[in-house]
Design a protein around this motif. Structure first.
Motif, PDB file in Angstrom:
ATOM      1  N   GLU A 108       0.831  -1.191   0.000  1.00 47.71           N
ATOM      2  CA  GLU A 108       0.000   0.000   0.000  1.00 47.71           C
ATOM      3  C   GLU A 108       0.867   1.244   0.000  1.00 47.71           C
ATOM      4  O   GLU A 108       2.029   1.200   0.384  1.00 47.71           O
ATOM      5  CB  GLU A 108      -0.965   0.015   1.185  1.00 47.71           C
ATOM      6  CG  GLU A 108      -0.313   0.139   2.541  1.00 47.71           C
ATOM      7  CD  GLU A 108      -1.321   0.130   3.686  1.00 47.71           C
ATOM      8  OE1 GLU A 108      -2.434  -0.425   3.528  1.00 47.71           O
ATOM      9  OE2 GLU A 108      -0.994   0.689   4.739  1.00 47.71           O
ATOM     10  N   ILE A 109       0.266   2.318  -0.455  1.00 54.75           N
ATOM     11  CA  ILE A 109       0.913   3.630  -0.410  1.00 54.75           C
ATOM     12  C   ILE A 109       0.137   4.431   0.623  1.00 54.75           C
ATOM     13  O   ILE A 109      -1.031   4.782   0.416  1.00 54.75           O
ATOM     14  CB  ILE A 109       0.896   4.304  -1.797  1.00 54.75           C
ATOM     15  CG1 ILE A 109       1.674   3.450  -2.807  1.00 54.75           C
ATOM     16  CG2 ILE A 109       1.458   5.723  -1.698  1.00 54.75           C
ATOM     17  CD1 ILE A 109       1.531   3.888  -4.249  1.00 54.75           C
ATOM     18  N   ARG A 110       0.769   4.672   1.774  1.00 56.08           N
ATOM     19  CA  ARG A 110       0.113   5.368   2.871  1.00 56.08           C
ATOM     20  C   ARG A 110      -0.043   6.857   2.574  1.00 56.08           C
ATOM     21  O   ARG A 110       0.818   7.458   1.934  1.00 56.08           O
ATOM     22  CB  ARG A 110       0.893   5.167   4.167  1.00 56.08           C
ATOM     23  CG  ARG A 110       0.812   3.733   4.670  1.00 56.08           C
ATOM     24  CD  ARG A 110       1.717   3.458   5.851  1.00 56.08           C
ATOM     25  NE  ARG A 110       3.132   3.790   5.655  1.00 56.08           N
ATOM     26  CZ  ARG A 110       3.974   3.109   4.892  1.00 56.08           C
ATOM     27  NH1 ARG A 110       3.559   2.067   4.218  1.00 56.08           N
ATOM     28  NH2 ARG A 110       5.232   3.464   4.793  1.00 56.08           N
ATOM     29  N   ILE A 111      -1.127   7.423   3.069  1.00 59.44           N
ATOM     30  CA  ILE A 111      -1.427   8.840   2.886  1.00 59.44           C
ATOM     31  C   ILE A 111      -1.328   9.521   4.240  1.00 59.44           C
ATOM     32  O   ILE A 111      -2.012   9.153   5.186  1.00 59.44           O
ATOM     33  CB  ILE A 111      -2.845   9.044   2.315  1.00 59.44           C
ATOM     34  CG1 ILE A 111      -3.011   8.276   1.001  1.00 59.44           C
ATOM     35  CG2 ILE A 111      -3.141  10.528   2.139  1.00 59.44           C
ATOM     36  CD1 ILE A 111      -4.448   8.192   0.513  1.00 59.44           C
ATOM     37  N   ASP A 112      -0.472  10.518   4.339  1.00 55.27           N
ATOM     38  CA  ASP A 112      -0.314  11.280   5.579  1.00 55.27           C
ATOM     39  C   ASP A 112      -0.508  12.758   5.241  1.00 55.27           C
ATOM     40  O   ASP A 112       0.240  13.293   4.440  1.00 55.27           O
ATOM     41  CB  ASP A 112       1.086  11.054   6.170  1.00 55.27           C
ATOM     42  CG  ASP A 112       1.250  11.723   7.519  1.00 55.27           C
ATOM     43  OD1 ASP A 112       0.272  11.743   8.289  1.00 55.27           O
ATOM     44  OD2 ASP A 112       2.350  12.232   7.782  1.00 55.27           O
ATOM     45  N   SER A 113      -1.427  13.340   5.633  1.00 59.94           N
ATOM     46  CA  SER A 113      -2.588  13.230   6.486  1.00 59.94           C
ATOM     47  C   SER A 113      -3.720  12.568   5.717  1.00 59.94           C
ATOM     48  O   SER A 113      -3.932  12.853   4.544  1.00 59.94           O
ATOM     49  CB  SER A 113      -3.065  14.611   6.920  1.00 59.94           C
ATOM     50  OG  SER A 113      -2.062  15.340   7.550  1.00 59.94           O
ATOM     51  N   PRO A 114      -4.472  11.695   6.407  1.00 51.91           N
ATOM     52  CA  PRO A 114      -5.565  11.003   5.736  1.00 51.91           C
ATOM     53  C   PRO A 114      -6.565  11.985   5.123  1.00 51.91           C
ATOM     54  O   PRO A 114      -6.678  13.132   5.545  1.00 51.91           O
ATOM     55  CB  PRO A 114      -6.214  10.200   6.867  1.00 51.91           C
ATOM     56  CG  PRO A 114      -5.127  10.029   7.872  1.00 51.91           C
ATOM     57  CD  PRO A 114      -4.321  11.294   7.810  1.00 51.91           C
ATOM     58  N   ILE A 115      -7.304  11.498   4.135  1.00 55.79           N
ATOM     59  CA  ILE A 115      -8.284  12.317   3.425  1.00 55.79           C
ATOM     60  C   ILE A 115      -9.664  12.034   4.011  1.00 55.79           C
ATOM     61  O   ILE A 115     -10.055  10.872   4.133  1.00 55.79           O
ATOM     62  CB  ILE A 115      -8.284  11.985   1.922  1.00 55.79           C
ATOM     63  CG1 ILE A 115      -6.870  12.075   1.339  1.00 55.79           C
ATOM     64  CG2 ILE A 115      -9.252  12.906   1.174  1.00 55.79           C
ATOM     65  CD1 ILE A 115      -6.729  11.446  -0.038  1.00 55.79           C
ATOM     66  N   PRO A 116     -10.422  13.066   4.368  1.00 53.23           N
ATOM     67  CA  PRO A 116     -11.777  12.824   4.879  1.00 53.23           C
ATOM     68  C   PRO A 116     -12.619  12.056   3.855  1.00 53.23           C
ATOM     69  O   PRO A 116     -12.581  12.340   2.655  1.00 53.23           O
ATOM     70  CB  PRO A 116     -12.342  14.232   5.093  1.00 53.23           C
ATOM     71  CG  PRO A 116     -11.133  15.115   5.236  1.00 53.23           C
ATOM     72  CD  PRO A 116     -10.077  14.489   4.363  1.00 53.23           C
ATOM     73  N   PHE A 117     -13.394  11.106   4.339  1.00 49.47           N
ATOM     74  CA  PHE A 117     -14.204  10.256   3.468  1.00 49.47           C
ATOM     75  C   PHE A 117     -15.152  11.077   2.600  1.00 49.47           C
ATOM     76  O   PHE A 117     -15.339  10.773   1.415  1.00 49.47           O
ATOM     77  CB  PHE A 117     -14.993   9.240   4.303  1.00 49.47           C
ATOM     78  CG  PHE A 117     -15.849   8.335   3.479  1.00 49.47           C
ATOM     79  CD1 PHE A 117     -15.287   7.326   2.721  1.00 49.47           C
ATOM     80  CD2 PHE A 117     -17.222   8.502   3.455  1.00 49.47           C
ATOM     81  CE1 PHE A 117     -16.080   6.489   1.943  1.00 49.47           C
ATOM     82  CE2 PHE A 117     -18.017   7.662   2.682  1.00 49.47           C
ATOM     83  CZ  PHE A 117     -17.446   6.658   1.931  1.00 49.47           C
ATOM     84  N   ASP A 118     -15.753  12.095   3.165  1.00 44.61           N
ATOM     85  CA  ASP A 118     -16.694  12.916   2.387  1.00 44.61           C
ATOM     86  C   ASP A 118     -16.039  13.543   1.162  1.00 44.61           C
ATOM     87  O   ASP A 118     -16.709  13.802   0.170  1.00 44.61           O
ATOM     88  CB  ASP A 118     -17.314  14.010   3.258  1.00 44.61           C
ATOM     89  CG  ASP A 118     -18.284  13.444   4.287  1.00 44.61           C
ATOM     90  OD1 ASP A 118     -18.708  12.279   4.141  1.00 44.61           O
ATOM     91  OD2 ASP A 118     -18.614  14.177   5.252  1.00 44.61           O
TER      92      ASP A 118
END
Length: 133
Positions: free
Chosen positions: A10-20
């Motif tokens: 996986e390619i981690r995302i920092d800071s996560p993206i809000p689901f909306d």
């Protein structure tokens, strides 16, 4: 039935993206939005600090589709994620890909804001290059 490619990692995302923010773009498998891209976003729930029992959904990584699919657009679809939501975020890790045919192995890595396909180099024990065209 088309050609099949499987991904690991996986390619981690920092800071996560809000689901909306990510719904309706074809990258999640949540109803009513099915995955329409060759890559998907891994969505998790995390507790909201100071709100007992409260959770929020966030996209934390770029991953391959479950099972094998053609995935011809995996690189441009990953680039779309970076272009759309990448500002202020870092992407770390890689996706290892393997196709149906012998020797069809490669990696997807993010370098300087670009999704890159990286192919292995085959070297024989004597140091000579292998599989030259």
């Amino acid at each position: 039935m088309g050609y099949s490619t499987r991904f690991k990692g996986e390619i981690r995302i920092d800071s996560p993206i809000p689901f909306d923010d990510v719904t309706g773009h074809g990258f999640t498998r949540e109803e009513p939005f099915k995955v329409t891209k060759d890559i998907r976003l891994k969505v998790v729930e995390e507790p909201i600090p100071g709100q007992p029992g409260g959770y929020r959904r966030i996209a934390v990584a770029i991953v391959g589709l479950d099972g094998g699919f053609s995935c011809y657009d995996a690189i441009p679809d990953t680039q779309e994620i970076i272009d759309r939501w990448g500002e202020g975020r870092t992407f770390t890790g890689r996706l290892d890909a393997s196709g149906e045919e012998a020797g069809d192995v490669w990696r997807m890595e993010i370098r300087d804001g670009r999704a890159d396909e990286v192919r292995p180099r085959i070297v024989w024990p004597d140091g000579s290059e292998g599989l030259s065209s």
